[in-house]
Design a protein around this motif. Structure first.
Motif, PDB file in Angstrom:
ATOM      1  N   ILE A   1       0.844  -1.206   0.000  1.00 32.11           N
ATOM      2  CA  ILE A   1       0.000   0.000   0.000  1.00 32.11           C
ATOM      3  C   ILE A   1       0.883   1.262   0.000  1.00 32.11           C
ATOM      4  CG2 ILE A   1      -1.669   1.352   1.364  1.00 32.11           C
ATOM      5  CD1 ILE A   1      -3.167  -0.979   0.368  1.00 32.11           C
ATOM      6  N   SER A   2       1.931   1.257   0.833  1.00 32.32           N
ATOM      7  CA  SER A   2       2.828   2.430   0.861  1.00 32.32           C
ATOM      8  C   SER A   2       3.492   2.634  -0.492  1.00 32.32           C
ATOM      9  CB  SER A   2       3.938   2.279   1.904  1.00 32.32           C
ATOM     10  OG  SER A   2       3.405   1.935   3.122  1.00 32.32           O
ATOM     11  N   LEU A   3       3.811   1.528  -1.168  1.00 31.94           N
ATOM     12  CA  LEU A   3       4.420   1.642  -2.492  1.00 31.94           C
ATOM     13  C   LEU A   3       3.440   2.304  -3.470  1.00 31.94           C
ATOM     14  CD1 LEU A   3       6.754   1.069  -4.454  1.00 31.94           C
ATOM     15  CD2 LEU A   3       5.888  -1.262  -4.725  1.00 31.94           C
ATOM     16  N   CYS A   4       2.165   1.868  -3.423  1.00 34.61           N
ATOM     17  CA  CYS A   4       1.149   2.488  -4.292  1.00 34.61           C
ATOM     18  C   CYS A   4       0.998   3.977  -3.979  1.00 34.61           C
ATOM     19  CB  CYS A   4      -0.212   1.816  -4.096  1.00 34.61           C
ATOM     20  SG  CYS A   4      -0.294   0.127  -4.695  1.00 34.61           S
ATOM     21  N   LEU A   5       1.248   4.348  -2.715  1.00 38.48           N
ATOM     22  CA  LEU A   5       1.058   5.745  -2.304  1.00 38.48           C
ATOM     23  C   LEU A   5       2.362   6.544  -2.349  1.00 38.48           C
ATOM     24  CD1 LEU A   5      -1.515   5.208   0.595  1.00 38.48           C
ATOM     25  CD2 LEU A   5      -1.948   6.056  -1.724  1.00 38.48           C
TER      26      LEU A   5
ATOM     27  N   LYS B   1      -6.136  11.090   1.580  1.00 36.03           N
ATOM     28  CA  LYS B   1      -5.424   9.813   1.727  1.00 36.03           C
ATOM     29  C   LYS B   1      -4.926   9.291   0.381  1.00 36.03           C
ATOM     30  CE  LYS B   1      -6.567   6.700   5.498  1.00 36.03           C
ATOM     31  NZ  LYS B   1      -7.533   5.733   6.036  1.00 36.03           N
ATOM     32  N   LEU B   2      -5.750   9.471  -0.659  1.00 37.43           N
ATOM     33  CA  LEU B   2      -5.389   8.927  -1.977  1.00 37.43           C
ATOM     34  C   LEU B   2      -4.712   9.960  -2.876  1.00 37.43           C
ATOM     35  CD1 LEU B   2      -8.378   6.533  -2.778  1.00 37.43           C
ATOM     36  CD2 LEU B   2      -6.217   6.052  -1.636  1.00 37.43           C
TER      37      LEU B   2
ATOM     38  N   HIS C   1     -13.415   8.889  -6.432  1.00 32.30           N
ATOM     39  CA  HIS C   1     -12.096   8.394  -6.876  1.00 32.30           C
ATOM     40  C   HIS C   1     -11.956   8.497  -8.406  1.00 32.30           C
ATOM     41  CE1 HIS C   1      -8.355   6.303  -6.503  1.00 32.30           C
ATOM     42  NE2 HIS C   1      -8.781   5.134  -6.927  1.00 32.30           N
ATOM     43  N   ILE C   2     -13.027   8.175  -9.105  1.00 35.65           N
ATOM     44  CA  ILE C   2     -13.008   8.268 -10.574  1.00 35.65           C
ATOM     45  C   ILE C   2     -12.834   9.731 -11.002  1.00 35.65           C
ATOM     46  CG2 ILE C   2     -14.507   8.128 -12.630  1.00 35.65           C
ATOM     47  CD1 ILE C   2     -15.678   5.518 -11.389  1.00 35.65           C
ATOM     48  N   GLU C   3     -13.624  10.609 -10.391  1.00 34.90           N
ATOM     49  CA  GLU C   3     -13.569  12.022 -10.772  1.00 34.90           C
ATOM     50  C   GLU C   3     -12.174  12.605 -10.529  1.00 34.90           C
ATOM     51  OE1 GLU C   3     -16.217  14.673  -8.647  1.00 34.90           O
ATOM     52  OE2 GLU C   3     -16.232  16.051 -10.365  1.00 34.90           O
ATOM     53  N   ALA C   4     -11.568  12.240  -9.403  1.00 36.18           N
ATOM     54  CA  ALA C   4     -10.235  12.780  -9.088  1.00 36.18           C
ATOM     55  C   ALA C   4      -9.200  12.272 -10.092  1.00 36.18           C
ATOM     56  CB  ALA C   4      -9.848  12.396  -7.661  1.00 36.18           C
ATOM     57  N   GLN C   5      -9.334  11.026 -10.540  1.00 29.71           N
ATOM     58  CA  GLN C   5      -8.392  10.502 -11.534  1.00 29.71           C
ATOM     59  C   GLN C   5      -8.589  11.212 -12.881  1.00 29.71           C
ATOM     60  OE1 GLN C   5      -7.502   6.048 -11.322  1.00 29.71           O
ATOM     61  NE2 GLN C   5      -9.360   6.118 -10.085  1.00 29.71           N
ATOM     62  N   ILE C   6      -9.855  11.463 -13.245  1.00 26.86           N
ATOM     63  CA  ILE C   6     -10.133  12.158 -14.512  1.00 26.86           C
ATOM     64  C   ILE C   6      -9.595  13.598 -14.462  1.00 26.86           C
ATOM     65  CG2 ILE C   6     -11.967  13.061 -16.016  1.00 26.86           C
ATOM     66  CD1 ILE C   6     -13.605  10.532 -15.321  1.00 26.86           C
ATOM     67  N   LYS C   7      -9.860  14.272 -13.341  1.00 24.26           N
ATOM     68  CA  LYS C   7      -9.372  15.652 -13.194  1.00 24.26           C
ATOM     69  C   LYS C   7      -7.854  15.721 -13.258  1.00 24.26           C
ATOM     70  CE  LYS C   7     -12.873  18.244 -10.683  1.00 24.26           C
ATOM     71  NZ  LYS C   7     -13.393  18.453  -9.317  1.00 24.26           N
TER      72      LYS C   7
END
Ligand code: CP3
Length: 335
Positions: free
Chosen positions: A42-46, A113-114, A183-189
């Motif tokens: 998880i830390s690696l993903c973050l 967090k994300l 989460h989807i909206e933040a990735q699109i933005k």
């Protein structure tokens, strides 16, 4: 300018785009060397710097037409306050679910967090802009996430019963719908041009439960992605009737698994198709790989098709075979 994938879904072009699920992963020595030094997944993903580097590794090596962000579907339960660990030779291990915690999570805290994931998307978008490749963001579908959150580890096929459609399940599904959209909206933005929805365990459900657990919740996400003028790809793995899924959910692109006969898909489905090849084929010799690649390319010759696998690249895959695969797909149409 349009990317190869954007052109491909608008009209049948002679070029078949290619990228692979889990293209960034353990089969690559350059990934393993980072992973060895970073035991906590998880830390690696973050870690934006490292996840960005990992995301770009397969693009540098093979020139794929799209980069999928190095992250994980289980970051959403994590950001909803359910602890997630990845144990070696066991897979994901989730802490017992606490609905009180999930119901109290605020949008701002979830996004905070994300945030490293969104920073990774921005970084990849910047790097790919010059080369006209897509940046693919993704989420787990509500059903697959619900299953991990309640089962607390990967389910074993055949050894599981469907949850009752009670208030408790409605509550979790409503929270997932709300936060998956965030989460989807933040990735699109941040620059994702495509969102893929992974419903890895759709195939476990009997037909009568698909409407409630699969079609309705995924359609809600697909409609949301369309409102944001972004391309959606759905992968309801091992579902028995892809045509019915497409009719009910109406995604832009459908990814198929390797258990389904591609010629039936080609005859019955009219939207752009992605994937299919069994990742185990890449563990065989070149002749088998060539024959199988040709089978998929010929079957979908008249269709809008994006080359990919029917599940993720296996850790034992030789990177040279991936190179061979990419060369075969590119040379098929003289690209
Ligand atoms: O390259 C990519 O495809 C992007 C990154 C990505 C990962 N996971 C990285 C990862 C994506 C798109 C996912 C999606 C994901 N994660 C799914 C849906 C697709 C599928 O595989 O069905 C699921 C069910 C998960 C949950 C998950 N993450 C499991 C069950 C596991 C353990 C299994 C395994 O392969 O060990 C993971 C770990 C994981 N996610 C790895 C990677 C590269 C392996 C981690 C490691 O190095 O140990």
């Amino acid at each position: 300018m349009n990317t190869l994938i954007q052109n491909c879904i608008k009209n049948k072009s002679s070029k078949v785009p290619i990228w692979l699920m889990r293209q960034a992963g353990r089969y690559l020595p350059e990934f393993r060397s980072i992973r060895e030094k970073n035991q906590d997944f998880i830390s690696l993903c973050l870690n934006t710097k490292l996840s960005s580097e990992i995301t770009i590794q397969p693009i540098n090596r093979f020139g794929f037409d799209a980069a999928i962000i190095f992250s994980d579907i289980l970051l959403v339960p994590y950001a909803l306050g359910q602890q997630v660990n990845f144990k070696k030779d066991y897979g994901p291990n989730l802490q017992k679910i606490d609905l009180k915690i999930i119901n109290s999570v605020k949008r701002e805290d979830f996004l905070q967090k994300l945030n490293p994931v969104y920073e990774t998307v921005k970084d990849i978008k910047k790097k790919l802009l010059m080369v006209d490749k897509d940046t693919i963001g993704f989420v787990g579908a509500p059903w697959t996430l619900l299953l991990y959150m309640l089962n607390r580890r990967s389910p074993k096929e055949g050894n599981f019963s469907v949850f009752p459609k009670d208030k408790y399940i409605h509550n979790i599904l409503a929270k997932l719908d709300e936060f998956l959209k965030i989460h989807i909206e933040a990735q699109i933005k941040s620059g994702a041009s495509i969102i893929q929805i992974f419903d890895s365990w759709a195939g476990l459900l009997p037909e009568k439960d698909l409407e409630f657990f699969v079609y309705k919740p995924i359609k809600s996400l697909v409609d949301f992605i369309r409102q944001k003028k972004t391309i959606s790809i759905c992968f309801p793995r091992n579902i028995s009737n892809y045509k019915k899924f497409v009719d009910n959910v109406n995604p832009d692109i459908i990814n198929i698994d390797y258990n389904v006969d591609p010629s039936i898909i080609s005859d019955t489905i009219d939207i752009p198709i992605q994937g299919g090849l069994d990742p185990k084929i890449l563990l065989q010799n070149k002749e088998i790989v060539r024959n199988e690649v040709t089978k998929y390319l010929k079957t979908f010759d008249k269709k809008r098709y994006i080359f990919n696998l029917g599940h993720g690249v296996l850790p034992d895959t030789n990177p040279d075979m991936v190179k061979y695969l990419v060369d075969k797909v590119r040379s098929f149409y003289g690209q």
